[in-house]
Design a protein around this motif. Structure first.
Motif, PDB file in Angstrom:
ATOM      1  N   GLY A  20      -3.877  -2.309   6.953  1.00  0.00           N
ATOM      2  CA  GLY A  20      -3.445  -3.494   7.185  1.00  0.00           C
ATOM      3  C   GLY A  20      -3.863  -4.344   7.890  1.00  0.00           C
ATOM      4  N   GLN A  21      -5.544  -4.297   7.244  1.00  0.00           N
ATOM      5  CA  GLN A  21      -5.685  -5.908   6.899  1.00  0.00           C
ATOM      6  C   GLN A  21      -6.716  -6.467   6.147  1.00  0.00           C
ATOM      7  N   SER A  22      -5.950  -5.679   5.063  1.00  0.00           N
ATOM      8  CA  SER A  22      -6.622  -5.532   3.656  1.00  0.00           C
ATOM      9  C   SER A  22      -6.037  -6.453   2.611  1.00  0.00           C
ATOM     10  N   LYS A  23      -6.012  -7.206   1.962  1.00  0.00           N
ATOM     11  CA  LYS A  23      -5.102  -7.376   0.280  1.00  0.00           C
ATOM     12  C   LYS A  23      -4.055  -7.604   1.034  1.00  0.00           C
ATOM     13  N   THR A  24      -3.190  -7.798   2.157  1.00  0.00           N
ATOM     14  CA  THR A  24      -2.081  -8.309   2.432  1.00  0.00           C
ATOM     15  C   THR A  24      -0.689  -8.572   1.913  1.00  0.00           C
ATOM     16  N   ARG A  25      -1.203  -9.450   0.801  1.00  0.00           N
ATOM     17  CA  ARG A  25       0.046  -9.699   0.212  1.00  0.00           C
ATOM     18  C   ARG A  25      -0.077  -9.368  -1.023  1.00  0.00           C
ATOM     19  N   LEU A  26      -0.477  -8.118  -1.163  1.00  0.00           N
ATOM     20  CA  LEU A  26      -0.221  -7.423  -2.667  1.00  0.00           C
ATOM     21  C   LEU A  26       0.025  -6.301  -1.804  1.00  0.00           C
ATOM     22  N   SER A  27       1.320  -6.405  -0.740  1.00  0.00           N
ATOM     23  CA  SER A  27       2.524  -5.896  -0.147  1.00  0.00           C
ATOM     24  C   SER A  27       3.335  -5.974   0.186  1.00  0.00           C
ATOM     25  N   PRO A  28       4.330  -5.581  -0.276  1.00  0.00           N
ATOM     26  CA  PRO A  28       4.969  -4.957  -1.886  1.00  0.00           C
ATOM     27  C   PRO A  28       3.936  -5.753  -2.617  1.00  0.00           C
ATOM     28  N   LEU A  30       2.308  -2.691  -3.156  1.00  0.00           N
ATOM     29  CA  LEU A  30       1.684  -1.795  -2.825  1.00  0.00           C
ATOM     30  C   LEU A  30       1.948  -1.255  -1.365  1.00  0.00           C
ATOM     31  N   ALA A  31       1.658   0.394  -1.141  1.00  0.00           N
ATOM     32  CA  ALA A  31       1.703  -0.065   0.835  1.00  0.00           C
ATOM     33  C   ALA A  31       0.311  -0.118   1.358  1.00  0.00           C
ATOM     34  N   PRO A  32       0.322  -0.187   2.783  1.00  0.00           N
ATOM     35  CA  PRO A  32      -1.392  -0.470   3.095  1.00  0.00           C
ATOM     36  C   PRO A  32      -2.045   0.223   2.720  1.00  0.00           C
ATOM     37  N   GLU A  33      -2.454   1.157   2.700  1.00  0.00           N
ATOM     38  CA  GLU A  33      -3.677   2.357   2.469  1.00  0.00           C
ATOM     39  C   GLU A  33      -3.963   1.718   0.680  1.00  0.00           C
ATOM     40  N   GLU A  34      -2.974   1.444  -0.001  1.00  0.00           N
ATOM     41  CA  GLU A  34      -3.446   1.291  -0.915  1.00  0.00           C
ATOM     42  C   GLU A  34      -4.044  -0.137  -1.327  1.00  0.00           C
ATOM     43  N   CYS A  35      -3.104  -0.994  -0.790  1.00  0.00           N
ATOM     44  CA  CYS A  35      -4.282  -2.741  -0.333  1.00  0.00           C
ATOM     45  C   CYS A  35      -5.889  -2.041   0.248  1.00  0.00           C
ATOM     46  N   ALA A  36      -5.789  -0.960   0.584  1.00  0.00           N
ATOM     47  CA  ALA A  36      -7.243  -1.471   1.674  1.00  0.00           C
ATOM     48  C   ALA A  36      -8.012  -0.652   0.254  1.00  0.00           C
ATOM     49  N   ALA A  37      -7.639   0.559  -0.832  1.00  0.00           N
ATOM     50  CA  ALA A  37      -8.236   1.366  -1.399  1.00  0.00           C
ATOM     51  C   ALA A  37      -8.373   0.258  -2.468  1.00  0.00           C
ATOM     52  N   ILE A  38      -7.608  -0.745  -3.072  1.00  0.00           N
ATOM     53  CA  ILE A  38      -7.660  -1.588  -3.776  1.00  0.00           C
ATOM     54  C   ILE A  38      -8.637  -2.261  -3.209  1.00  0.00           C
ATOM     55  N   SER A  39      -8.743  -3.288  -2.538  1.00  0.00           N
ATOM     56  CA  SER A  39      -9.808  -3.860  -2.149  1.00  0.00           C
ATOM     57  C   SER A  39     -10.826  -3.532  -2.216  1.00  0.00           C
ATOM     58  N   ALA A  40     -11.242  -2.009  -2.111  1.00  0.00           N
ATOM     59  CA  ALA A  40     -12.592  -0.969  -1.785  1.00  0.00           C
ATOM     60  C   ALA A  40     -13.072  -0.864  -3.900  1.00  0.00           C
ATOM     61  N   CYS A  41     -12.087  -1.178  -4.417  1.00  0.00           N
ATOM     62  CA  CYS A  41     -12.896  -0.969  -5.927  1.00  0.00           C
ATOM     63  C   CYS A  41     -13.342  -2.421  -6.336  1.00  0.00           C
ATOM     64  N   PHE A  42     -12.141  -3.474  -5.760  1.00  0.00           N
ATOM     65  CA  PHE A  42     -12.650  -4.735  -6.202  1.00  0.00           C
ATOM     66  C   PHE A  42     -14.217  -4.884  -5.475  1.00  0.00           C
ATOM     67  N   ILE A  43     -14.855  -4.622  -4.497  1.00  0.00           N
ATOM     68  CA  ILE A  43     -15.883  -4.618  -3.870  1.00  0.00           C
ATOM     69  C   ILE A  43     -16.603  -4.238  -5.022  1.00  0.00           C
ATOM     70  N   ARG A  44     -16.391  -2.744  -5.245  1.00  0.00           N
ATOM     71  CA  ARG A  44     -17.920  -2.031  -5.975  1.00  0.00           C
ATOM     72  C   ARG A  44     -17.831  -2.319  -7.855  1.00  0.00           C
ATOM     73  N   ASP A  45     -16.576  -2.555  -8.251  1.00  0.00           N
ATOM     74  CA  ASP A  45     -16.303  -3.890  -9.309  1.00  0.00           C
ATOM     75  C   ASP A  45     -17.045  -4.910  -9.573  1.00  0.00           C
ATOM     76  N   ALA A 224     -15.090  -8.138 -16.898  1.00  0.00           N
ATOM     77  CA  ALA A 224     -15.881  -7.045 -16.821  1.00  0.00           C
ATOM     78  C   ALA A 224     -15.261  -5.452 -16.948  1.00  0.00           C
ATOM     79  N   GLU A 225     -15.983  -4.438 -16.730  1.00  0.00           N
ATOM     80  CA  GLU A 225     -15.021  -3.370 -17.023  1.00  0.00           C
ATOM     81  C   GLU A 225     -14.092  -2.364 -15.599  1.00  0.00           C
ATOM     82  N   ALA A 226     -14.629  -2.795 -14.725  1.00  0.00           N
ATOM     83  CA  ALA A 226     -14.218  -2.702 -13.991  1.00  0.00           C
ATOM     84  C   ALA A 226     -13.521  -1.799 -14.215  1.00  0.00           C
ATOM     85  N   ARG A 227     -14.800  -0.148 -13.446  1.00  0.00           N
ATOM     86  CA  ARG A 227     -13.874   1.025 -13.585  1.00  0.00           C
ATOM     87  C   ARG A 227     -13.027   1.655 -12.319  1.00  0.00           C
ATOM     88  N   SER A 228     -13.441   1.243 -10.922  1.00  0.00           N
ATOM     89  CA  SER A 228     -13.286   1.154 -10.003  1.00  0.00           C
ATOM     90  C   SER A 228     -10.983   1.497  -9.722  1.00  0.00           C
TER      91      SER A 228
END
Length: 247
Positions: A20-28, A30-45, A224-228
Motif C-alpha cells: 500500500g506504500q510501495s510502487k503504487t503506480r504498478l497497481s494495477p 499488480l496487487a498491493p502486496e505484489e507491489c511491495a514484493a517487487i519493490s523489495a526485488c528491485f532493491i535486492r537486485d 544486470a541479471e536481476a535475479r530476484s
C-alpha cells in the motif's frame, strides 16, 4: 570511512517496501502486496550490482532510505557491506540534495544517487558514473526514458540543480541540464536506462528478463541479471492464466 583513499558513495534512494506504500503506480496490474514484493526485488537486485562494484577500492555501497525505524527490514534486502543513511524530510529535491551532502560529509570524494526502480541498471553505467564523478567538479547524469534521470552524481553539492524542478515529470532531466547551464557546471551524460514505475515499463522489464527471448531496451547494452526480479516475474506469470501473463 573504511577505505583508505578517494571513494565514491553509490547510494540507492529508496523507501523500505510495505504493501500500500510501495510502487503504487504498478497497481494495477499488480496487487498491493505484489507491489511491495517487487519493490523489495528491485532493491535486492540493484544493491547486488552496486555491491559487486564495491569490491573495487573506490566504491562504497549505500542505501539512503525512508522511513526511519525500518532499518531492520531494509538491511534484509542489502549486502552486508552496504551502509545506510536516513533521508531527511522535505520534497524530493530537498532529499536528493541533502543525501548528496550527507554522503560527501562522511568523507567520500563523490556521491551518486541511484533511483530504486531500475533493477537491471548495467554495472557498466555505474562504473562510468564513478569514474566521471572522480574526474572533477561536474554533474553526472544517466537520463531515464521517461524524462527523468536514473542517477545523478556530484563531487560537490550544487543546490541549484535541485531547485524548482517538477519532480516525477518528463521535464526533470531537461530542467536539470538548464540548471547546470545556469551555474556553468559541466555535464557528463551517460547511457540512459529506464525506470519501472507503471504497467508499460513493467512490460519492458518482462521482455528484458524473458528467459527464452530477452529483449534489451538498448541494442548492444546488456542489463544486470536481476535475479530476484526475474524470479518474481517467473513465479507470477506461472501462476496466471495465459491471458494474464503480460502486464
Amino acid at each position: 570511512m573504511s577505505k583508505s583513499h578517494r571513494t565514491v558513495a553509490v547510494a540507492i534512494m529508496c523507501k523500505t517496501p510495505a504493501p500500500g506504500q510501495s510502487k503504487t503506480r504498478l497497481s494495477p496490474p499488480l496487487a498491493p502486496e505484489e507491489c511491495a514484493a517487487i519493490s523489495a526485488c528491485f532493491i535486492r537486485d540493484l544493491s547486488q550490482t552496486i555491491g559487486a562494484l564495491a569490491e573495487s577500492d573506490d566504491v562504497v555501497g549505500f542505501a539512503v532510505y525512508t522511513p526511519v525505524g525500518s532499518e531492520a527490514a531494509l538491511r534484509q534486502l542489502l549486502p552486508e557491506v552496504f551502509e545506510i543513511a536516513p533521508q531527511c524530510d522535505g520534497d524530493f529535491g530537498v532529499r536528493l540534495l541533502q543525501g548528496i551532502r550527507d554522503l560527501l560529509e562522511l568523507g567520500h570524494a563523490g556521491a551518486i544517487l541511484v533511483n530504486s526502480d531500475s533493477p537491471t541498471l548495467p554495472a557498466s553505467i555505474l562504473r562510468e558514473a564513478v569514474d566521471a564523478v572522480l574526474s572533477g567538479d561536474n554533474v553526472v547524469l544517466s537520463p531515464a526514458f521517461d524524462g527523468g534521470y536514473t542517477l545523478i552524481g556530484l563531487s560537490k553539492p550544487h543546490d541549484r540543480l535541485f531547485a524548482d524542478i517538477p519532480w516525477s515529470t518528463e521535464a526533470v532531466y531537461r530542467l536539470t541540464l538548464d540548471r547546470a547551464r545556469e551555474i556553468a557546471l559541466p555535464v557528463v551524460t551517460l547511457t540512459g536506462w529506464y525506470d519501472v514505475d507503471d504497467a508499460a515499463s513493467l512490460a519492458t522489464l518482462e521482455r528484458e528478463l524473458d528467459e527464452t527471448h530477452p529483449v534489451s531496451p538498448i541494442a548492444g547494452v546488456m542489463g544486470a541479471e536481476a535475479r530476484s526480479s526475474r524470479e518474481f516475474l517467473r513465479i507470477r506469470n506461472t501462476s496466471k492464466g495465459p491471458g494474464e501473463r503480460r502486464a
